[in-house]
Scaffold this active site. Sequence first.
Site, PDB file in Angstrom:
ATOM      1  N   GLU A  44       0.836  -1.212   0.000  1.00  0.00           N
ATOM      2  CA  GLU A  44       0.000   0.000   0.000  1.00  0.00           C
ATOM      3  C   GLU A  44       0.867   1.256   0.000  1.00  0.00           C
ATOM      4  OE1 GLU A  44      -3.363   0.488  -0.167  1.00  0.00           O
ATOM      5  OE2 GLU A  44      -3.499  -1.646  -0.636  1.00  0.00           O
ATOM      6  N   LYS A  98      17.383   8.111  11.120  1.00  0.00           N
ATOM      7  CA  LYS A  98      17.349   8.507  12.537  1.00  0.00           C
ATOM      8  C   LYS A  98      18.128   9.809  12.700  1.00  0.00           C
ATOM      9  CE  LYS A  98      17.481   5.598  16.684  1.00  0.00           C
ATOM     10  NZ  LYS A  98      16.104   5.141  16.568  1.00  0.00           N
ATOM     11  N   GLU A 117      16.630  -1.282   9.178  1.00  0.00           N
ATOM     12  CA  GLU A 117      15.487  -1.930   9.838  1.00  0.00           C
ATOM     13  C   GLU A 117      14.276  -1.815   8.918  1.00  0.00           C
ATOM     14  OE1 GLU A 117      13.949  -1.711  14.256  1.00  0.00           O
ATOM     15  OE2 GLU A 117      12.955  -0.154  13.082  1.00  0.00           O
TER      16      GLU A 117
HETATM   17  P1  GTP Z   1      14.129   0.543  19.751  1.00  0.00           P
HETATM   18  O1  GTP Z   1      15.377   0.672  20.533  1.00  0.00           O
HETATM   19  O2  GTP Z   1      13.007   1.422  20.221  1.00  0.00           O
HETATM   20  O3  GTP Z   1      14.380   0.702  18.286  1.00  0.00           O
HETATM   21  O4  GTP Z   1      13.564  -0.929  19.996  1.00  0.00           O
HETATM   22  P2  GTP Z   1      14.273  -2.355  19.874  1.00  0.00           P
HETATM   23  O5  GTP Z   1      15.674  -2.216  19.383  1.00  0.00           O
HETATM   24  O6  GTP Z   1      14.047  -3.110  21.147  1.00  0.00           O
HETATM   25  O7  GTP Z   1      13.477  -3.041  18.691  1.00  0.00           O
HETATM   26  P3  GTP Z   1      11.938  -3.386  18.485  1.00  0.00           P
HETATM   27  O8  GTP Z   1      11.972  -4.334  17.332  1.00  0.00           O
HETATM   28  O9  GTP Z   1      11.227  -3.856  19.708  1.00  0.00           O
HETATM   29  O10 GTP Z   1      11.297  -1.995  18.048  1.00  0.00           O
HETATM   30  C1  GTP Z   1      11.788  -1.313  16.955  1.00  0.00           C
HETATM   31  C2  GTP Z   1      10.778  -0.290  16.489  1.00  0.00           C
HETATM   32  O11 GTP Z   1       9.471  -0.865  16.332  1.00  0.00           O
HETATM   33  C3  GTP Z   1      10.525   0.892  17.401  1.00  0.00           C
HETATM   34  O12 GTP Z   1      11.507   1.875  17.249  1.00  0.00           O
HETATM   35  C4  GTP Z   1       9.148   1.346  16.924  1.00  0.00           C
HETATM   36  O13 GTP Z   1       9.251   2.029  15.672  1.00  0.00           O
HETATM   37  C5  GTP Z   1       8.458   0.039  16.656  1.00  0.00           C
HETATM   38  N1  GTP Z   1       7.781  -0.453  17.879  1.00  0.00           N
HETATM   39  C6  GTP Z   1       8.201  -1.439  18.692  1.00  0.00           C
HETATM   40  N2  GTP Z   1       7.334  -1.621  19.710  1.00  0.00           N
HETATM   41  C7  GTP Z   1       6.339  -0.730  19.529  1.00  0.00           C
HETATM   42  C8  GTP Z   1       5.140  -0.423  20.263  1.00  0.00           C
HETATM   43  O14 GTP Z   1       4.828  -1.009  21.274  1.00  0.00           O
HETATM   44  N3  GTP Z   1       4.348   0.582  19.766  1.00  0.00           N
HETATM   45  C9  GTP Z   1       4.667   1.255  18.617  1.00  0.00           C
HETATM   46  N4  GTP Z   1       3.828   2.218  18.222  1.00  0.00           N
HETATM   47  N5  GTP Z   1       5.788   0.998  17.915  1.00  0.00           N
HETATM   48  C10 GTP Z   1       6.617   0.032  18.368  1.00  0.00           C
HETATM   49 MG    MG Z   2      13.970   1.892  16.629  1.00  0.00          MG
END
Ligand code: GTP
Ligand code: MG
Length: 273
Positions: free
Chosen positions: A100, A107, A201
């Site tokens: 879509e 960053k 990512e």
């Molecule tokens: P970050 O350090 O925040 O990047 O997280 P991480 O390294 O633990 O990785 P993870 O795969 O859990 O999350 C990566 C990204 O997914 C985040 O930066 C958000 O963009 C998205 N994300 C993860 N969890 C959530 C959530 O609970 N709500 C929302 N809205 N987005 C999320």
């Molecule tokens: Mg992130």
Amino acid sequence: MTDTAVPATTAASVAATAASATTPSTADLAVYRGLFQSMTGYDDTMADADGAVPLQTIKTLQKRVAAFHLSYKFAIDELTTKIEILQEEFEHTHDYSPIEHVRTRLKSMDSIIEKVQRIGCPPDVENVRARIRDIAGVRITCAFVADAYWVADMLMAQADLEVLEIKDYIAHPKPNGYQSLHLIVTVPVFLSDHTELVPVEIQLRTIAMDFWASLEHKIYYKYDRDVPAALVAELTEAADAARALDAKMARLREQIRGAEGAPPAPIVHSAPA
Ligand code: GTP
Ligand code: MG
């Protein structure tokens, strides 16, 4: 060109000027200083005897900061092309688009600094490159869950992409209800004198998942990460509703189109780490 001197007594203040428009805290400043020196090779001998850094030097240093982001931008460009090719080819073959929309983001330096502090990463380029793997981000939104898996599978099958990590929050949603398929891949970026393998990512999700995630994100920040329990419960309910909608849409599509022409069944991914 005239080399105007800008008063600045330390690398930290140059770093703060180059990296952020906001006023950083003392802790931020230490991280800024470390990262900035590591990115640009700045040292105090670049300042005049009175502590001022010549404007031309500042411009050179800023260029080096920009260069840090450049390979991530190139990786996004490469990946965007790959996604567009998949999309066009699929539309050509099946008269239907599995994607879509696609959004990309780099960053910001402020967000990198925030993550460096949050994960306790040493503030130098080597560690930041190795440990922060979401500096380049691509989000692919699909109509159907099966399409999100299909696009992921197609990308992962490409020989020049190396998959470093898969987190399947669709098969295993987060406790708050968050769903998405996350991949970390490296993309080869061919530069004039060397090739860089740049991590990106990729987040794949449905429209319903995206709708939920963007609302949850706004609420999370509105309440400064301390969301009232009642609202958390409602969000979790809304996530269930999004999941139910995705399941219903998939069933409807099956009824309308039959199995023919549907993308291949999703592969089974491991649980998120
Ligand atoms: P970050 O350090 O925040 O990047 O997280 P991480 O390294 O633990 O990785 P993870 O795969 O859990 O999350 C990566 C990204 O997914 C985040 O930066 C958000 O963009 C998205 N994300 C993860 N969890 C959530 C959530 O609970 N709500 C929302 N809205 N987005 C999320
Ligand atoms: Mg992130």
